[in-house]
Motif scaffolding. Sequence first.
Motif, PDB file in Angstrom:
ATOM      1  N   MET A   1       0.833  -1.197   0.000  1.00  0.00           N
ATOM      2  CA  MET A   1       0.000   0.000   0.000  1.00  0.00           C
ATOM      3  C   MET A   1       0.866   1.245   0.000  1.00  0.00           C
ATOM      4  O   MET A   1       1.982   1.260   0.534  1.00  0.00           O
TER       5      MET A   1
ATOM      6  N   GLY B   1      -3.782   4.452   0.340  1.00  0.00           N
ATOM      7  CA  GLY B   1      -4.421   3.274   0.912  1.00  0.00           C
ATOM      8  C   GLY B   1      -4.208   3.169   2.414  1.00  0.00           C
ATOM      9  O   GLY B   1      -5.125   2.797   3.157  1.00  0.00           O
ATOM     10  N   GLU B   2      -3.002   3.510   2.903  1.00  0.00           N
ATOM     11  CA  GLU B   2      -2.736   3.458   4.332  1.00  0.00           C
ATOM     12  C   GLU B   2      -3.616   4.444   5.094  1.00  0.00           C
ATOM     13  O   GLU B   2      -4.177   4.119   6.153  1.00  0.00           O
TER      14      GLU B   2
ATOM     15  N   LEU C   1      -6.525   5.725   4.142  1.00  0.00           N
ATOM     16  CA  LEU C   1      -7.939   5.335   4.078  1.00  0.00           C
ATOM     17  C   LEU C   1      -8.235   4.235   5.092  1.00  0.00           C
ATOM     18  O   LEU C   1      -9.236   4.289   5.815  1.00  0.00           O
ATOM     19  N   LYS C   2      -7.350   3.248   5.186  1.00  0.00           N
ATOM     20  CA  LYS C   2      -7.565   2.168   6.136  1.00  0.00           C
ATOM     21  C   LYS C   2      -7.429   2.668   7.577  1.00  0.00           C
ATOM     22  O   LYS C   2      -8.189   2.289   8.462  1.00  0.00           O
ATOM     23  N   ARG C   3      -6.450   3.556   7.834  1.00  0.00           N
ATOM     24  CA  ARG C   3      -6.244   4.076   9.193  1.00  0.00           C
ATOM     25  C   ARG C   3      -7.442   4.898   9.663  1.00  0.00           C
ATOM     26  O   ARG C   3      -7.899   4.761  10.804  1.00  0.00           O
TER      27      ARG C   3
ATOM     28  N   ARG D   1     -10.513   4.604   8.677  1.00  0.00           N
ATOM     29  CA  ARG D   1     -11.651   3.707   8.917  1.00  0.00           C
ATOM     30  C   ARG D   1     -11.491   2.982  10.246  1.00  0.00           C
ATOM     31  O   ARG D   1     -12.445   2.878  11.040  1.00  0.00           O
TER      32      ARG D   1
ATOM     33  N   LEU E   1     -15.614  -2.782   6.842  1.00  0.00           N
ATOM     34  CA  LEU E   1     -15.910  -2.675   5.415  1.00  0.00           C
ATOM     35  C   LEU E   1     -17.363  -3.034   5.136  1.00  0.00           C
ATOM     36  O   LEU E   1     -17.991  -2.456   4.243  1.00  0.00           O
TER      37      LEU E   1
ATOM     38  N   GLU F   1     -11.732  -2.984  -0.517  1.00  0.00           N
ATOM     39  CA  GLU F   1     -10.424  -3.571  -0.244  1.00  0.00           C
ATOM     40  C   GLU F   1      -9.409  -3.165  -1.310  1.00  0.00           C
ATOM     41  O   GLU F   1      -8.240  -2.908  -1.009  1.00  0.00           O
TER      42      GLU F   1
ATOM     43  N   GLU G   1      -8.147   0.329  -0.481  1.00  0.00           N
ATOM     44  CA  GLU G   1      -7.202   0.365   0.628  1.00  0.00           C
ATOM     45  C   GLU G   1      -5.866  -0.276   0.257  1.00  0.00           C
ATOM     46  O   GLU G   1      -4.823   0.096   0.784  1.00  0.00           O
ATOM     47  N   ASN G   2      -5.879  -1.247  -0.648  1.00  0.00           N
ATOM     48  CA  ASN G   2      -4.643  -1.898  -1.094  1.00  0.00           C
ATOM     49  C   ASN G   2      -4.043  -1.242  -2.333  1.00  0.00           C
ATOM     50  O   ASN G   2      -2.997  -1.688  -2.816  1.00  0.00           O
ATOM     51  N   GLU G   3      -4.740  -0.211  -2.860  1.00  0.00           N
ATOM     52  CA  GLU G   3      -4.306   0.468  -4.099  1.00  0.00           C
ATOM     53  C   GLU G   3      -4.117  -0.536  -5.230  1.00  0.00           C
ATOM     54  O   GLU G   3      -3.189  -0.441  -6.040  1.00  0.00           O
TER      55      GLU G   3
END
Length: 259
Positions: free
Chosen positions: A3, A7-8, A10-12, A14, A21, A36, A39-41
């Motif tokens: 990532m 992506g990092e 966005l996940k952080r 959330r 999700l 997903e 978040e993983n690009e």
Amino acid sequence: MAMGNFGERLKREREMREVTLAEITAATRIGTRFLEALENEDWRKLPGGVFNRGFVRAVAHYLGLDEESLLGEYDLARADQAAAAPPPVENRIPPLPRWLPALAVLGILIVLAGLFAAGRYGWRRYSAHRAARHAAAATLHVPPQSPPPLAAASAPAAAPIPLSAATSTPLQLSISTSAAARVRILADDKVILDAELGAGENRHFSASRQFEIFATDSSAVLLELNGQAMPPIGAPGSSGTIVLSQKDLRQAPNGNTQP
């Protein structure tokens, strides 16, 4: 896939809000595998174009983030990935043999010599024929004939027929599904699709005048007409029908349709 900053973050964001999700999917109707992929690009698993930006905007709105700021980070992440792509392998053409240019020059010289010899021979024949003609004319006291009069100038070409007004731009419809839905599409009053589409499917169709689209789950179907994102078919979670034609395309100041 590793990532990046987008992506990092966005996940952080959330996880800081303790949001799953599945909760985002239930609120935005965006498939979990698309979330997903963001978040993983992993851009290859996304539909692309305006749909990706619509996903980012919807997630930012649900998490209470600044939509334009998150879209800017998304654009930078996509640009960095495109710049990091390896350059194409160059197919080098092997060098020509050293004797080939010399052979080409020799061939040109031979051709020029032949043309020069043919020209000299032709000029000699023409001179001899002209001298014999003048001698015969002097003997018979007949003046040489004057050249025939020039042909009358051809009539001017008829003015071209003006072209008719520009025809309407053909309609190109792109459809992408974020969840399973029954979809029926009519192009110029002809049925071109009537099937159950699964999540993540992309279809493209063409028409001259209009499209009529029906879906059992309006929020699961994303539409794009000639590169422009179209409004939802109906209320989220319910069936709906929409008709798209030339009038749904935005017009530029000079009258041309914007992509």
